[in-house]
Scaffold this active site. Structure first.
Site, PDB file in Angstrom:
ATOM      1  N   GLU A 245      16.322 -74.513  12.426  1.00  0.00           N
ATOM      2  CA  GLU A 245      17.265 -75.082  13.405  1.00  0.00           C
ATOM      3  C   GLU A 245      18.133 -73.933  13.859  1.00  0.00           C
ATOM      4  OE1 GLU A 245      17.590 -78.035  14.654  1.00  0.00           O
ATOM      5  OE2 GLU A 245      16.245 -79.164  13.361  1.00  0.00           O
ATOM      6  N   GLU A 369      24.387 -67.570  23.139  1.00  0.00           N
ATOM      7  CA  GLU A 369      25.197 -68.563  22.437  1.00  0.00           C
ATOM      8  C   GLU A 369      26.512 -67.908  22.020  1.00  0.00           C
ATOM      9  OE1 GLU A 369      23.827 -69.961  18.512  1.00  0.00           O
ATOM     10  OE2 GLU A 369      24.201 -71.963  19.283  1.00  0.00           O
TER      11      GLU A 369
HETATM   12  P1  NAP Z   1      23.574 -66.864   9.926  1.00  0.00           P
HETATM   13  O1  NAP Z   1      23.948 -65.496   9.552  1.00  0.00           O
HETATM   14  O2  NAP Z   1      22.261 -67.102  10.519  1.00  0.00           O
HETATM   15  O3  NAP Z   1      23.784 -67.770   8.642  1.00  0.00           O
HETATM   16  C1  NAP Z   1      23.137 -68.991   8.338  1.00  0.00           C
HETATM   17  C2  NAP Z   1      22.784 -69.004   6.850  1.00  0.00           C
HETATM   18  O4  NAP Z   1      21.788 -68.021   6.585  1.00  0.00           O
HETATM   19  C3  NAP Z   1      23.962 -68.653   5.941  1.00  0.00           C
HETATM   20  O5  NAP Z   1      23.852 -69.365   4.740  1.00  0.00           O
HETATM   21  C4  NAP Z   1      23.741 -67.176   5.733  1.00  0.00           C
HETATM   22  O6  NAP Z   1      24.406 -66.643   4.619  1.00  0.00           O
HETATM   23  C5  NAP Z   1      22.235 -67.128   5.578  1.00  0.00           C
HETATM   24  N1  NAP Z   1      21.642 -65.809   5.779  1.00  0.00           N
HETATM   25  C6  NAP Z   1      22.154 -64.746   6.458  1.00  0.00           C
HETATM   26  N2  NAP Z   1      21.297 -63.698   6.400  1.00  0.00           N
HETATM   27  C7  NAP Z   1      20.221 -64.109   5.682  1.00  0.00           C
HETATM   28  C8  NAP Z   1      18.998 -63.480   5.266  1.00  0.00           C
HETATM   29  N3  NAP Z   1      18.706 -62.225   5.589  1.00  0.00           N
HETATM   30  N4  NAP Z   1      18.122 -64.205   4.532  1.00  0.00           N
HETATM   31  C9  NAP Z   1      18.393 -65.469   4.204  1.00  0.00           C
HETATM   32  N5  NAP Z   1      19.532 -66.106   4.535  1.00  0.00           N
HETATM   33  C10 NAP Z   1      20.438 -65.438   5.278  1.00  0.00           C
HETATM   34  O7  NAP Z   1      24.635 -67.429  10.903  1.00  0.00           O
HETATM   35  P2  NAP Z   1      26.208 -67.191  10.784  1.00  0.00           P
HETATM   36  O8  NAP Z   1      26.564 -65.816  10.353  1.00  0.00           O
HETATM   37  O9  NAP Z   1      26.750 -68.287   9.976  1.00  0.00           O
HETATM   38  O10 NAP Z   1      26.624 -67.352  12.329  1.00  0.00           O
HETATM   39  C11 NAP Z   1      26.206 -66.404  13.298  1.00  0.00           C
HETATM   40  C12 NAP Z   1      25.676 -67.099  14.526  1.00  0.00           C
HETATM   41  O11 NAP Z   1      24.660 -68.063  14.187  1.00  0.00           O
HETATM   42  C13 NAP Z   1      26.696 -67.943  15.268  1.00  0.00           C
HETATM   43  O12 NAP Z   1      27.500 -67.209  16.113  1.00  0.00           O
HETATM   44  C14 NAP Z   1      25.806 -68.912  15.999  1.00  0.00           C
HETATM   45  O13 NAP Z   1      25.326 -68.351  17.185  1.00  0.00           O
HETATM   46  C15 NAP Z   1      24.677 -69.146  15.075  1.00  0.00           C
HETATM   47  N6  NAP Z   1      24.805 -70.397  14.331  1.00  0.00           N
HETATM   48  C16 NAP Z   1      23.991 -71.434  14.676  1.00  0.00           C
HETATM   49  C17 NAP Z   1      24.088 -72.617  13.992  1.00  0.00           C
HETATM   50  C18 NAP Z   1      23.224 -73.784  14.293  1.00  0.00           C
HETATM   51  O14 NAP Z   1      23.461 -74.855  13.797  1.00  0.00           O
HETATM   52  N7  NAP Z   1      22.179 -73.634  15.074  1.00  0.00           N
HETATM   53  C19 NAP Z   1      25.005 -72.759  12.977  1.00  0.00           C
HETATM   54  C20 NAP Z   1      25.811 -71.681  12.624  1.00  0.00           C
HETATM   55  C21 NAP Z   1      25.679 -70.498  13.306  1.00  0.00           C
HETATM   56  P3  NAP Z   1      25.915 -66.082   4.856  1.00  0.00           P
HETATM   57  O15 NAP Z   1      26.762 -67.252   4.990  1.00  0.00           O
HETATM   58  O16 NAP Z   1      26.184 -65.295   3.622  1.00  0.00           O
HETATM   59  O17 NAP Z   1      25.864 -65.229   6.089  1.00  0.00           O
END
Ligand code: NAP
Ligand code: MG
Length: 462
Positions: A245, A369
């Site tokens: 997602e 986004e």
């Molecule tokens: P993200 O970095 O993709 O994080 C989502 C989840 O994945 C978190 O639990 C994160 O851990 C984990 N993660 C990060 N790097 C990973 C890796 N290499 N392998 C496995 N898991 C990993 O997103 P974010 O930092 O929370 O937000 C950044 C951007 O993502 C936002 O600006 C937005 O554009 C997008 N976003 C989209 C949604 C959605 O529902 N579609 C939701 C949130 C964010 P950590 O928490 O430790 O980083």
């Protein structure tokens, strides 16, 4: 708010393998409100082993008994609703009323829907001379973001448990206290040891270890497209099931026959809600050229009213990111009609509700986004032009269509390349499939379609 200094593995809170911790910060005042362990690959391995050991028993538990545990889980979430809302408010910063209604309310509805589905779903069907059994996929590695901390967890864990799968969850580092509260609720609900396990930690460490683990059969991820692409590649290499997602850049298409004032007001509220941190938010508002100036005025005054009613964004990095998008919008020639890059308060990760007019499809703010309270108004010439603009991004998660006549709105919605469309302000349905076309993801969550993601079929021929 009580932070656990252990991991919830195999039915108990256990010390983490290493001593690293994550500080949990309240984005309203930037104060540290708790510390949780930063899990390592070793913790992930312990949790996956517990989930594997619990799998045969849980998979063989009759669906009605699994449904009873999910019903109990829903009841615990109801009983602890205030605590959930306060915890989400403390670590995400959302206003308490919104935390009550949405951050606590929606997961209760979703948990309830899966209690019912587990009890009523046909896990066996007949096709000609075959009996088809719908069996659990196995051990699920769930990786969730912070934007709807409990909803994102429940949207994965509830269908997984309903299907007979066992789970290891790695929640977002910014919102681990809500995840710990959820683990307590699972325990209170009497879910057997090892069926649900929690490893808090950093994405590139604990998340990566979980996605790569040989003992995981399905990786279900919600978050950024960049990380999703990486997880999809890892899962593909191991021939593992994967559900993604990802992001969105949804269009809110207001056709000339629509009630303009209503469409704009609901559209602005949709983007400002949760401080714009909603993947399905309608961040592009498409208005016919004859109504454009009126819509800009309506949107600007509606957004200005949100000034002191929205919370901050989740952390300093997201605040800087959103503000740099606003600066980029100005630099690329969009017209700022309210808000802007300056922070409205000295403390806290706040961003002013911001509206841009004269946005064109080629601008960065119309394509990427932003994940903050920023709305772009785009002018269209006719329906074909509106369709081209609406479909002109790599994303396809959600959208909205407004028209005087429902049939006209439906006809337009059917041509949108997107996973869900709200017709004239249609309400969120926690049982309707949620997920993306194009680069917004792979797979669907919620309702019976979400349950299907956690099942695989076995055909017996007679
Ligand atoms: P993200 O970095 O993709 O994080 C989502 C989840 O994945 C978190 O639990 C994160 O851990 C984990 N993660 C990060 N790097 C990973 C890796 N290499 N392998 C496995 N898991 C990993 O997103 P974010 O930092 O929370 O937000 C950044 C951007 O993502 C936002 O600006 C937005 O554009 C997008 N976003 C989209 C949604 C959605 O529902 N579609 C939701 C949130 C964010 P950590 O928490 O430790 O980083
Ligand atoms: Mg991250």
């Amino acid at each position: 708010m009580q932070a656990h200094d252990g991991m919830y593995i195999d039915g108990a809170w256990r010390p983490a393998a290493g001593g690293d911790t994550i500080e949990v910060v309240n984005p309203v005042d930037e104060q540290v409100i708790g510390r949780v362990p930063a899990g390592s690959a070793e913790d992930v391995d312990t949790a996956v082993r517990a989930a594997r050991a619990a799998l045969p028993g849980w998979a063989a538990t009759p669906p009605a008994a699994r449904a009873a545990r999910l019903g109990a889980l829903r009841d615990v979430l109801v009983a602890r609703k205030d605590e959930i809302a306060e915890t989400v408010t403390a670590e995400l910063g959302s206003p308490l009323a919104f935390s009550q209604a949405v951050h606590a309310g929606v997961p209760i509805a979703v948990a309830g829907s899966y209690a019912e589905l587990a009890a009523t779903h046909a896990f066996e069907e007949r096709i000609g001379n075959s009996t088809v059994h719908h069996e659990p996929v196995g051990v699920v590695g769930a990786i969730t973001p912070w934007n709807y901390p409990l909803h994102q967890i429940v949207a994965k864990v509830a269908p997984a448990l309903a299907a007979g799968c066992t789970v290891v969850l790695k929640p977002a580092e910014d919102t681990p206290l809500t995840a710990q509260l959820f683990a307590e609720a699972v325990h209170e609900a009497g879910v057997p040891a090892g069926v649900f396990n929690l490893v808090t930690g950093l994405g590139p460490v604990a998340g990566q270890a979980l996605a790569e683990h040989e003992g995981v059969d399905l990786v279900s991820f919600t978050g950024s497209t960049a990380v999703g692409r990486h997880i999809g590649a890892t899962a593909g290499g191991a021939v593992k099931r994967v559900a993604l997602e990802l992001g969105g850049k949804s269009a809110n298409v207001i056709l000339p026959s629509a009630d303009l004032a209503k469409a704009v007001a609901v559209g602005v509220a949709n983007v400002m809600s949760n401080s714009g941190q909603t993947c399905s938010a309608w961040t592009r508002m498409l208005v016919h050229r004859d109504q454009y100036d009126e819509a800009v005025d309506l949107a600007a005054s509606a957004a200005a009213k949100y000034g002191d009613r929205i919370g901050p964004v989740v952390n300093a990095k997201q605040q800087a990111r959103v503000r740099s998008y606003i600066e980029k919008g100005v630099a690329e020639g969009a017209r700022l009609v309210t808000g802007g890059p300056e922070s409205p308060y000295e403390r806290g990760y706040f961003v002013s509700p911001t509206v841009f007019a004269d946005v064109t499809s080629d601008m960065t703010i119309a394509q990427e986004e932003i994940f903050g309270p920023v709305l772009s108004l785009i002018r269209y010439e006719d329906q074909e032009d509106a369709l081209r603009i609406a479909n002109g991004t790599v994303y396809g998660l959600a959208g909205a269509v407004w028209a005087g006549d429902e049939a006209e709105a439906v006809a337009f919605a059917r041509r949108l390349e997107t996973g869900q469309v709200d017709i004239n302000g249609g309400r969120f349905n926690p049982r309707a499939p949620f997920g993306g076309y194009k680069q917004s993801g792979v797979g669907r969550e919620l309702g019976p379609h979400g349950l299907g993601e956690y099942l695989q079929t076995k055909s017996l021929q007679f």
